[in-house]
Structure formats: structure tokens, C-alpha cells
Enzyme design. Structure first.
Site, PDB file in Angstrom:
ATOM      1  N   THR A 198       0.872  -1.187   0.000  1.00  0.00           N
ATOM      2  CA  THR A 198       0.000   0.000   0.000  1.00  0.00           C
ATOM      3  C   THR A 198       0.907   1.235   0.000  1.00  0.00           C
ATOM      4  O   THR A 198       1.311   1.696  -1.051  1.00  0.00           O
ATOM      5  CB  THR A 198      -0.968  -0.003   1.199  1.00  0.00           C
ATOM      6  OG1 THR A 198      -0.240  -0.229   2.415  1.00  0.00           O
ATOM      7  CG2 THR A 198      -2.020  -1.095   1.034  1.00  0.00           C
ATOM      8  N   THR A 246      -1.568  -1.596   9.464  1.00  0.00           N
ATOM      9  CA  THR A 246      -1.923  -2.916   8.932  1.00  0.00           C
ATOM     10  C   THR A 246      -0.673  -3.642   8.532  1.00  0.00           C
ATOM     11  O   THR A 246       0.147  -3.122   7.794  1.00  0.00           O
ATOM     12  CB  THR A 246      -2.859  -2.812   7.748  1.00  0.00           C
ATOM     13  OG1 THR A 246      -4.089  -2.302   8.190  1.00  0.00           O
ATOM     14  CG2 THR A 246      -3.084  -4.127   7.051  1.00  0.00           C
TER      15      THR A 246
END
Length: 472
Positions: A198, A246
Site C-alpha cells: 500500500t 496494517t
């Protein structure tokens, strides 16, 4: 009549063009991370796996990969183990993966991962989508199962539903035809690692060989994470621990390990690796680390490594897995959003490992410690304040505590506090040490024999910028 600046709230006056004086903020460049990713020979990777990464449309830019598929192609049963976030708002893929492991008694042959959307806090639709990803991936296995054998991971923005039709089409394209890119080469492994990313700045991929009872095995893995990093993961269906991001990771080996021993080894390893890192002290809804052991390097008649049958072999495997997991975990910290420092926090002389780990965690998450590191300010009192804020299983005696900066270039450590007494610190030397990209903070509690390590980074202006603009 009062001026416009004088009517501003105090908190805003310092930013007013007419308010004086102001402070000039000098930013510094984020160190390059490109040296942390290098090609590996195809022979470095474990046998019996097929992987790929592709763009299916979760992310807007077509050059960004957003879907990874990982299959075990071994003829032997594949053991699977995982540690999941203990966040109360567990994402749909976490719940689905826990159920797959429980239904199959620790056996699974596939992993499917999407990035760009976390599929967290998405209700009934999120659960349906996660199961759909599992079923579609099951169909790619050599002998598709009647009960799902696919574990699911997702990462990205929370609270948004998946573009599930695009994801299922991407998985389906790996069945046959010219769009099929599943393979076992370095390129295939690297594509899968890139599909995890990401805000990561490089794909985090590592491989190693190890030997048990004279036989050579291979282990390879990938993970992702740069922000919302302070994992607290445990085996399926364990109660919540302390609030900790995350982080997704998978480790694949061609050793044969029994499901229960694989889970035991992973739980031990995660506590000393992924549960010992922090970028920003934030726990994610999606944190997951998965291990598959497919036995492809083992003859069909050879038994699986098991902690009761062969404790010595199990111990060797457990330590190899722990060391490898620590390598992967440290890559996450090095790629921390806006990070300019990689800091090892070592706590020694604690009554228990849990005590040492808790103190190291508190220091690693202190915003005051992290901003001082970014500013290269040897403000060691902040380290001491963080240390003293943690309740321990035995009383802490301040007169026995030592704190020091330890450089990583092999030169002498710099004592800051000795037996509770402050040292006359050489500020020039202190500045030299904390100006380095890598350094260690060492705290000796003096009330026991246990120790723990944590890996963390600093807080920079860039971290605020990245997270202030995350959805835009």
C-alpha cells in the site's frame, strides 16, 4: 480596534503572518530504501509453490499490482498456521481465515491477498466477498476441495466494500489461458510481494535455507506494512491482549511440519518479531501472518516435524522461523512511513519476558521519544519517563536502572544514566550517535534476568503528511 491577529485564538496566532515570532521548520530527506530489495536466484525459494501478483482494478493506477495468489502444489498435505489481530473489529478476511483453519484442523493450500481495500467494518457484504475470494481461489488448486482451503488477507482503506467482481475476474484469469502468470521464479515471487503493498516503498521479500537432521529445506516470505503498525497478534480465537496495525505477512517452507507444531512455532516467533515492532502505535483490523509448510522437500514416507515426536528438530525449526520472521518484521520498520531512523530498543534485567517486552513497547510508542529521535535530540529523560510508566510484576528500583545509547558502528556505548544517577553526557558524542540511521537504546532494569527487544522508528513531518492525505 484590535488587529485581526490579536482576535485569533492563541493556538492559531503562532501561524498568523502578523503574529511573531515564528519558528522555521527544516525538513530532511527520507533515506533511500532501494538497497533493501534485491533479486534472488530462483533456487533460493521453497519447492512446491506457484505464485503471482497482478492488477485487477482495486487500485486506480494500472501499473500498481493489487491481487496476489499463492498456491501449494505439493502432493503432500500442506499444514497452515496463522496469527491474527486481536482488534475487536476484526476484518472479514480475518474471520474467514480463522474459520478455514478451524474447519480443516490446520490444513490449507492457498492464500489470496488484495491491497487497496481492507474489507474491514463492511458487514454482511464483506463476509460474502471474503468467502467468494476463497472459493474462487480454491478452484485453482490441483484438486479443488469441497471445503475451502484458501486463507484470505486484505489491506487498505477501512469501511469500504471490495470491487469484488474485479477481484474474482482477476483470480479466475489464473486458471487457464494467456493471462495466467502463476509461477515459481523470482519474478513470480516478486510480483506477489508487490501486490501486498500500500504505502510501502519497496517489496519486502526474503529467502533462506536451513538444515534439520542433515536435510536442507528452504523458507521464503513476504510482508507489507509502513503505517498503522504496532501488531498484537495471536493464534485463532485468542483473547485480546494489550492494545497494539496494517501488517500482512506470509512465510512458505518446503519442510513438513505438523499443524499443531507449526502453530506453536509461529505463535512463539510472532511474539518475538511482528509483535515486537512499532511505527506509530496503531493496531489494525487486518493484521495477519500466515505460514504454510507443504513438505515438498520431504519424501512421502517421512513423518512431519512435531514437537512431541522429535523435540530437537522442532526446536531447530522454531528458531529458524523466529529468526526469519524477525528479518521480515524489521523490514516493515525500516519502511515506516516517513521514517529516518531504525531504532532497536533493548530492555534487560527484567523479572519476566512479559515485563521486558512491555517496557520496550512503551518506549517504542512514545511520541516524545520518537520526535526527539527525529530531531536528533538526546533527551533521554523521555526514555526514563516511558520506562517508569509501566507496572511490572516486581517493584522497579530507580537506583538500579541504567540507560545508554549504543551505536551500531562498533564504537563504545554512551552511558546516560548509571544506577539511577545521571551521567555528565557528552552532548557532541550523543548527537553523533543519534544522527546515525541505525542506533540502539538500551535500558537495564536491574531486577531480574529476562530481556526483550523492540524495533521502532522516529516520527517525522512526512508521517503527518502521508496520514493526513491518506484517502485523498
Amino acid at each position: 480596534m484590535p488587529s485581526a491577529a490579536s482576535r485569533l485564538p492563541a493556538v492559531l496566532k503562532r501561524f498568523s503572518s502578523t503574529a511573531a515570532p515564528t519558528t522555521t521548520i527544516v525538513t530532511k530527506a527520507i533515506p533511500s530504501k532501494t538497497h533493501l530489495h534485491k533479486p534472488l536466484p530462483d533456487s533460493a525459494f521453497p519447492k512446491g509453490y506457484a505464485l503471482t501478483g497482478l492488477h485487477c482494478g482495486v487500485k486506480k493506477k494500472p501499473e500498481l499490482l493489487d491481487l496476489a495468489v499463492i498456491l501449494s502444489t505439493s502432493s503432500r498435505p500442506t499444514s497452515a498456521a496463522a496469527c491474527f489481530t486481536r482488534n475487536a473489529f476484526k476484518a472479514a478476511p480475518v474471520i474467514v481465515s480463522q474459520e478455514v483453519l478451524q474447519r480443516n484442523d490446520g490444513r490449507a493450500r492457498a492464500i489470496v491477498v488484495n491491497s487497496g481495500c481492507a474489507n474491514a467494518v463492511t458487514g454482511k457484504q464483506g463476509m460474502e466477498d471474503a468467502w467468494a475470494m476463497a472459493r474462487e481461489t480454491d478452484a485453482l488448486l490441483p484438486e479443488p476441495p469441497s471445503t475451502s482451503e484458501t486463507l484470505v488477507m486484505s489491506t487498505g482503506v477501512i469501511g469500504q466494500t471490495l470491487p469484488i467482481a474485479k477481484i474474482l475476474a482477476g483470480i479466475r484469469a489464473q486458471s487457464v489461458g494467456e493471462k495466467r502468470t502463476l509461477g515459481s521464479t523470482f519474478d513470480a515471487w516478486e510480483r506477489a510481494a508487490r501486490a501486498f503493498m500500500t504505502t510501502d516503498t519497496f517489496p519486502k521479500l526474503r529467502a533462506r535455507t536451513f538444515t534439520i537432521n542433515g536435510k536442507e529445506y528452504r523458507m521464503a516470505g513476504m510482508d507489507k506494512g509502513a503505517g498503522m503498525i504496532h501488531p498484537d497478534m495471536g493464534p485463532p480465537a485468542t483473547p485480546s491482549g494489550q492494545l497494539h496495525a496494517t501488517l500482512l505477512g506470509c512465510i512458505l517452507t518446503d519442510a513438513a511440519v505438523s499443524p499443531r507444531s507449526l502453530q506453536s512455532a509461529l505463535t512463539y516467533a510472532v511474539d518475538r518479531s511482528f509483535n515486537s515492532i512499532s511505527v506509530d502505535g496503531e493496531m489494525s483490523t487486518n493484521d495477519t501472518v500466515i505460514v504454510l509448510a507443504n513438505g515438498a522437500a520431504t519424501a512421502a514416507e517421512e513423518p512431519e516435524i512435531d514437537e512431541e515426536r522429535d523435540p530437537a528438530a522442532y526446536e531447530t525449526f522454531k528458531q529458524e522461523l523466529t529468526s526469519f520472521a524477525a528479518d521480515l518484521a524489521q523490514l516493515v520498520v525500516r519502511d515506516g512511513e516517513g521514517a529516518t531512523k531504525f531504532v532497536t530498543v533493548t530492555v534487560e534485567g527484567a523479572p519476566t519476558y512479559k515485563d521486558a517486552h512491555a517496557v520496550a513497547s512503551r518506549i517504542s510508542t512514545s511520541a516524545l521519544v520518537k520526535t526527539a529521535l527525529f530531531g536528533e535530540d538526546a533527551n533521554w529523560g523521555r526514555i526514563l519517563a516511558a520506562t517508569g510508566s509501566i507496572p511490572l510484576s516486581a517493584p522497579l528500583d530507580p537506583t538500579r536502572v541504567n540507560v545508554s545509547f549504543v551505536p551500531t558502528d562498533g564504537t563504545a556505548p554512551l552511558p546516560l544514566l548509571v544506577n539511577g544517577e545521571p551521567e555528565k553526557v557528552d552532548e557532541v558524542r550523543a548527537k553523533e550517535i543519534i544522527s546515525q540511521e541505525d542506533l540502539e537504546i538500551k535500558v537495564e532494569l536491574g531486577i531480574g534476568t529476562e530481556s526483550a527487544k523492540y524495533w521502532t522508528c522516529d516520527f517525522s513531518y512526512e508521517y503527518v503528511k502521508i496520514n493526513g492525505d491518506y484517502r485523498t
